[in-house]
Scaffold this motif. Structure first.
Motif, mmCIF file in Angstrom:
data_model
loop_
_atom_site.group_PDB
_atom_site.id
_atom_site.type_symbol
_atom_site.label_atom_id
_atom_site.label_comp_id
_atom_site.label_asym_id
_atom_site.label_seq_id
_atom_site.Cartn_x
_atom_site.Cartn_y
_atom_site.Cartn_z
ATOM 1 N N GLN A 62 0.812 -1.207 0.000
ATOM 2 C CA GLN A 62 0.000 0.000 0.000
ATOM 3 C C GLN A 62 0.848 1.261 0.000
ATOM 4 N N SER A 63 2.044 1.203 0.562
ATOM 5 C CA SER A 63 2.937 2.365 0.601
ATOM 6 C C SER A 63 3.676 2.581 -0.709
ATOM 7 N N GLY A 64 3.607 1.609 -1.615
ATOM 8 C CA GLY A 64 4.374 1.653 -2.852
ATOM 9 C C GLY A 64 5.637 0.822 -2.793
ATOM 10 N N ALA A 65 5.955 0.281 -1.629
ATOM 11 C CA ALA A 65 7.154 -0.551 -1.483
ATOM 12 C C ALA A 65 6.953 -1.900 -2.168
ATOM 13 N N VAL A 66 8.024 -2.425 -2.767
ATOM 14 C CA VAL A 66 7.981 -3.749 -3.366
ATOM 15 C C VAL A 66 8.144 -4.780 -2.251
ATOM 16 N N LEU A 67 7.118 -5.613 -2.079
ATOM 17 C CA LEU A 67 7.131 -6.606 -1.003
ATOM 18 C C LEU A 67 7.766 -7.918 -1.431
ATOM 19 N N ALA A 68 7.705 -8.218 -2.727
ATOM 20 C CA ALA A 68 8.279 -9.480 -3.218
ATOM 21 C C ALA A 68 8.409 -9.422 -4.732
ATOM 22 N N GLU A 69 9.428 -10.091 -5.240
ATOM 23 C CA GLU A 69 9.594 -10.333 -6.674
ATOM 24 C C GLU A 69 10.000 -11.793 -6.838
ATOM 25 N N GLU A 70 9.212 -12.523 -7.589
ATOM 26 C CA GLU A 70 9.449 -13.953 -7.745
ATOM 27 C C GLU A 70 9.422 -14.326 -9.231
ATOM 28 N N GLU A 71 10.176 -15.369 -9.576
ATOM 29 C CA GLU A 71 10.153 -15.916 -10.931
ATOM 30 C C GLU A 71 10.110 -17.443 -10.831
ATOM 31 N N LYS A 72 9.183 -18.038 -11.594
ATOM 32 C CA LYS A 72 9.038 -19.486 -11.539
ATOM 33 C C LYS A 72 9.024 -20.061 -12.948
ATOM 34 N N PRO A 73 9.901 -21.031 -13.239
ATOM 35 C CA PRO A 73 9.898 -21.657 -14.566
ATOM 36 C C PRO A 73 8.781 -22.686 -14.687
ATOM 37 N N PHE A 74 8.257 -22.853 -15.912
ATOM 38 C CA PHE A 74 7.204 -23.828 -16.140
ATOM 39 C C PHE A 74 7.512 -24.779 -17.291
ATOM 40 N N GLY A 75 8.700 -24.688 -17.872
ATOM 41 C CA GLY A 75 9.192 -25.708 -18.791
ATOM 42 C C GLY A 75 8.307 -26.033 -19.970
ATOM 43 N N GLY A 76 7.607 -25.036 -20.517
ATOM 44 C CA GLY A 76 6.772 -25.282 -21.692
ATOM 45 C C GLY A 76 5.403 -25.847 -21.392
ATOM 46 N N ALA A 77 4.879 -25.573 -20.220
ATOM 47 C CA ALA A 77 3.523 -26.038 -19.877
ATOM 48 C C ALA A 77 2.539 -25.592 -20.952
ATOM 49 N N ALA A 78 1.614 -26.485 -21.304
ATOM 50 C CA ALA A 78 0.697 -26.233 -22.413
ATOM 51 C C ALA A 78 -0.157 -24.989 -22.179
ATOM 52 N N ALA A 79 -0.564 -24.362 -23.265
ATOM 53 C CA ALA A 79 -1.439 -23.189 -23.192
ATOM 54 C C ALA A 79 -2.684 -23.506 -22.370
ATOM 55 N N GLY A 80 -3.065 -22.597 -21.504
ATOM 56 C CA GLY A 80 -4.258 -22.776 -20.684
ATOM 57 C C GLY A 80 -4.036 -23.541 -19.399
ATOM 58 N N THR A 81 -2.821 -24.036 -19.180
ATOM 59 C CA THR A 81 -2.526 -24.759 -17.934
ATOM 60 C C THR A 81 -2.527 -23.795 -16.750
ATOM 61 N N PRO A 82 -3.208 -24.107 -15.642
ATOM 62 C CA PRO A 82 -3.132 -23.245 -14.459
ATOM 63 C C PRO A 82 -1.713 -23.252 -13.891
ATOM 64 N N LEU A 83 -1.131 -22.086 -13.748
ATOM 65 C CA LEU A 83 0.245 -21.943 -13.274
ATOM 66 C C LEU A 83 0.225 -21.224 -11.929
ATOM 67 N N ALA A 84 0.553 -21.932 -10.867
ATOM 68 C CA ALA A 84 0.513 -21.353 -9.517
ATOM 69 C C ALA A 84 1.868 -20.750 -9.166
ATOM 70 N N VAL A 85 1.844 -19.514 -8.701
ATOM 71 C CA VAL A 85 3.060 -18.822 -8.287
ATOM 72 C C VAL A 85 2.836 -18.287 -6.874
#
Length: 264
Positions: free
Chosen positions: A75-98
């Motif tokens: 809410q203050s504008g501070a960045v609380l987290a930055e994450e990156e997760k690989p999915f190795g070519g998961a098919a289009a439309g696959t639910p991707l949880a991060v």
């Protein structure tokens, strides 16, 4: 409060690297010739799967997914987290949880999501899950009535003051709306209670607008479908006869069915 940058809502593309949110396309090979670009990459977020307490979001890409990056802003504008997760070519439309691990317990104001496909393109969307429930004293209506009686007006005046104070402190987040949801106990038929709760929510919404509230106001009645206290049918439970006041940028989720926010 620090300034919060202009926000983009989900389903709107963030600043593109090339055109329409896609990253730079590889140069065509002689065999490809003038082969057309693929359709623009789309990134969508399942709002029902945004779990702020569990710190997880579910994303889908319209093409095979290489990875998803997220940025969580407080809410203050501070960045609380930055994450990156690989999915190795998961098919289009696959639910991707991060998931993410925040640097503090500050309230989440915005989540930016960047999806990268296996061809080197990317696109982004952002959602603004921030909302706040306004604590208040409940207006007491007479049986089967949606008329606001004079003795109840001071309660609404106090609520209006709280709403105005919060709006003044959070206006940089974006355009706020006041959402009003009415509830009943289980005395009476389901149909009757649904209609009664809707009329009462509308009456309160109209009162706020009539007293000069400049925000957009939306209302809905949920009858006995979302009790604060679980009871048997035909139980007179005062705590279930209530109205929720919610300030939010995006419409709060309603139970499935025919419920929908109605603009005043």
């Amino acid at each position: 409060m620090r300034h919060v940058p202009t926000l983009l809502l989900a389903a709107s593309l963030l600043a593109p690297a090339a055109a329409r949110g896609d990253g730079p396309a590889p140069a065509p090979s002689p065999a490809q010739g003038t082969q057309a670009r693929p359709p623009a990459l789309e990134v969508t977020i399942d709002r029902s799967k945004v779990d702020l307490k569990g710190r997880q979001i579910e994303v889908k890409l319209s093409r095979a997914a290489a990875k998803v990056r997220i940025k969580v802003v407080g809410q203050s504008g501070a960045v609380l987290a930055e994450e990156e997760k690989p999915f190795g070519g998961a098919a289009a439309g696959t639910p991707l949880a991060v998931t993410w691990t925040p640097s503090s317990d500050e309230t989440v104001a915005r989540i930016e999501v960047y999806g990268h496909d296996t061809q080197g393109y990317w696109a982004g969307v952002a959602i603004i899950p921030w909302n706040v429930s306004i604590p208040h004293e409940e207006v007491q209506f007479e049986t089967n009535s949606d008329i606001i009686r004079a003795p109840e007006v001071p309660k609404l005046e106090a609520s209006l003051q709280k709403i105005s104070e919060i709006v003044a402190k959070t206006s940089e987040l974006g355009k706020l709306t006041l959402f009003i949801a009415g509830h009943t106990d289980t005395v009476g038929s389901v149909e009757h209670n649904l209609a009664l709760s809707r009329r009462r929510a509308r009456a309160i919404a109209a009162w706020f607008k009539g007293r000069g509230l400049k925000l957009p106001v939306a209302f809905e009645g949920l009858g006995e479908s979302a009790p604060l206290v679980k009871t048997a049918d035909q139980t007179d439970e005062p705590r279930n006869r209530r109205v929720d006041y919610i300030l939010s940028i995006e419409p709060p989720r309603l139970p499935s069915g025919e419920a929908s926010w109605k603009a005043l």
